[in-house]
Structures are given as C-alpha cells and as structure tokens.
Design a protein around this motif. Structure first.
Motif, short mmCIF file in Angstrom:
data_model
loop_
_atom_site.label_atom_id
_atom_site.label_comp_id
_atom_site.label_asym_id
_atom_site.label_seq_id
_atom_site.Cartn_x
_atom_site.Cartn_y
_atom_site.Cartn_z
N TYR A 109 13.49 15.33 -6.77
CA TYR A 109 12.67 16.06 -5.79
C TYR A 109 11.35 15.34 -5.56
N SER A 110 10.73 14.88 -6.65
CA SER A 110 9.49 14.11 -6.53
C SER A 110 9.69 12.87 -5.69
N SER A 111 10.81 12.21 -5.92
CA SER A 111 11.14 10.99 -5.19
C SER A 111 11.29 11.27 -3.70
N ALA A 112 11.96 12.36 -3.36
CA ALA A 112 12.14 12.72 -1.95
C ALA A 112 10.81 13.07 -1.29
N ILE A 113 9.98 13.81 -1.99
CA ILE A 113 8.68 14.20 -1.44
C ILE A 113 7.79 12.97 -1.25
N SER A 114 7.68 12.16 -2.29
CA SER A 114 6.80 10.99 -2.20
C SER A 114 7.28 10.01 -1.14
N PHE A 115 8.59 9.81 -1.05
CA PHE A 115 9.15 8.91 -0.04
C PHE A 115 8.86 9.44 1.36
N SER A 116 9.06 10.72 1.58
CA SER A 116 8.87 11.31 2.91
C SER A 116 7.41 11.23 3.37
N GLY A 174 5.42 18.58 -13.00
CA GLY A 174 6.68 18.98 -13.59
C GLY A 174 7.84 19.08 -12.63
N VAL A 175 7.75 18.39 -11.52
CA VAL A 175 8.82 18.42 -10.51
C VAL A 175 9.93 17.47 -10.94
N TYR A 176 11.17 17.89 -10.79
CA TYR A 176 12.34 17.06 -11.12
C TYR A 176 12.23 15.73 -10.37
N TYR A 177 12.56 14.61 -11.03
CA TYR A 177 12.32 13.28 -10.47
C TYR A 177 12.97 13.05 -9.11
N VAL A 236 0.85 -1.20 0.00
CA VAL A 236 0.00 0.00 0.00
C VAL A 236 0.88 1.25 0.00
N SER A 237 1.93 1.23 0.82
CA SER A 237 2.86 2.36 0.89
C SER A 237 3.57 2.55 -0.45
N PHE A 238 3.96 1.45 -1.08
CA PHE A 238 4.61 1.54 -2.38
C PHE A 238 3.70 2.18 -3.42
N LEU A 239 2.44 1.76 -3.44
CA LEU A 239 1.49 2.36 -4.38
C LEU A 239 1.34 3.86 -4.16
N MET A 240 1.32 4.26 -2.89
CA MET A 240 1.24 5.68 -2.58
C MET A 240 2.51 6.40 -3.05
N ASP A 241 3.66 5.85 -2.73
CA ASP A 241 4.95 6.43 -3.10
C ASP A 241 5.07 6.54 -4.62
N TYR A 242 4.80 5.45 -5.30
CA TYR A 242 4.93 5.39 -6.77
C TYR A 242 3.96 6.36 -7.44
N SER A 243 2.72 6.42 -6.94
CA SER A 243 1.72 7.31 -7.50
C SER A 243 2.09 8.78 -7.30
N LEU A 244 2.55 9.11 -6.10
CA LEU A 244 2.98 10.49 -5.85
C LEU A 244 4.19 10.86 -6.70
N LEU A 245 5.15 9.94 -6.81
CA LEU A 245 6.32 10.18 -7.66
C LEU A 245 5.88 10.48 -9.08
N TYR A 246 5.02 9.64 -9.62
CA TYR A 246 4.53 9.82 -10.99
C TYR A 246 3.77 11.13 -11.15
N ALA A 247 2.82 11.39 -10.26
CA ALA A 247 1.99 12.60 -10.37
C ALA A 247 2.84 13.87 -10.25
N LEU A 248 3.74 13.89 -9.29
CA LEU A 248 4.57 15.09 -9.12
C LEU A 248 5.49 15.31 -10.32
N THR A 249 6.05 14.22 -10.84
CA THR A 249 6.98 14.35 -11.96
C THR A 249 6.25 14.66 -13.26
#
Length: 127
Positions: free
Chosen positions: A40-47, A35-38, A18-31
């Motif tokens: 930065y998106s990765s750091a935000i979604s992970f956090s 238009g957020v650099y991958y 469930v956490s992975f789906l949230m992380d992956y979805s946020l990473l994708y949506a932000l990037t």
C-alpha cells in the motif's frame, strides 16, 4: 545521438533521481512510521510521485511539452498507471518470492519502471 537528446536524457535522469528520492522517502515513512503495509505504501508513494514527475517532465525535461493536449496527458497518466502495476508486481515478486527487504526490492522495481517510463513518457509528451 544529438546534443539535445543527450541533454534531454540528462534532465530526465535528474528529474527521475528527485522523483526516486520522493518515492523512496514516502515508501519508507509510510511503512516505518505510519505502519502502512509495504504494498500500500508503495502504491501511494508511486502515485504521488507520478504526478510530481509529470509536472517536472512537462516544464523541464521535454522541450515543447508545455503545450500538452488532453490526449497527451491521458497517455502520460495511462503509462503511469501501467508503471504502477509494473512497480507493484516487481515489489511483490522481489519481496514475497525472492524474499528481499522491501527497500532493496524498491531499487530493482525502480530500474525496471524507469526504463518503461522513459520510453513511454517521452512518446506521450512529445506527441
């Protein structure tokens, strides 16, 4: 392996999924959409996901974890911060050095960080 440990691992994997789906979805949506650099998106979604994962681990995965001490919470979030550094390094390495697409890189980073998370977070919430 005891039945309780097996059930704990199953619950951990479910919460991790469930956490992975949230992380992956946020990473994708932000990037892709924001238009957020991958990285930065990765750091935000992970956090964001670390906080969500902590909450689920305390209430669902690890029995007896509801009586968290401040020390245990600090250890949990410290290991999460180290997991963030590990995630970011893996993302950078897989994308910049190996030249994988950032969404494929996230899969590899997740495997590595998941192993780190189970070992350290179990210890953190169990005391």
């Amino acid at each position: 392996m005891t039945h309780e440990r097996l059930m704990e691992i199953i619950r951990f994997c479910f919460v991790g999924g469930v956490s992975f789906l949230m992380d992956y979805s946020l990473l994708y949506a932000l990037t892709e959409f924001a238009g957020v650099y991958y990285l930065y998106s990765s750091a935000i979604s992970f956090s964001v996901t670390v906080v969500f994962n902590y909450w689920l681990c305390v209430i669902y995965v690890f029995k007896g974890a509801k009586k968290q001490t401040p020390r245990q919470a600090i250890i949990f979030f410290t290991t999460g911060a180290i997991g963030l550094v590990l995630n970011q390094f893996c993302m950078w390495f897989f994308v910049a050095i190996i030249e994988l697409h950032y969404l494929i890189a996230k899969l590899g980073a997740t495997v590595i960080v998941t192993i780190w998370n189970y070992i350290t977070k179990r210890k953190a919430v169990r005391g």
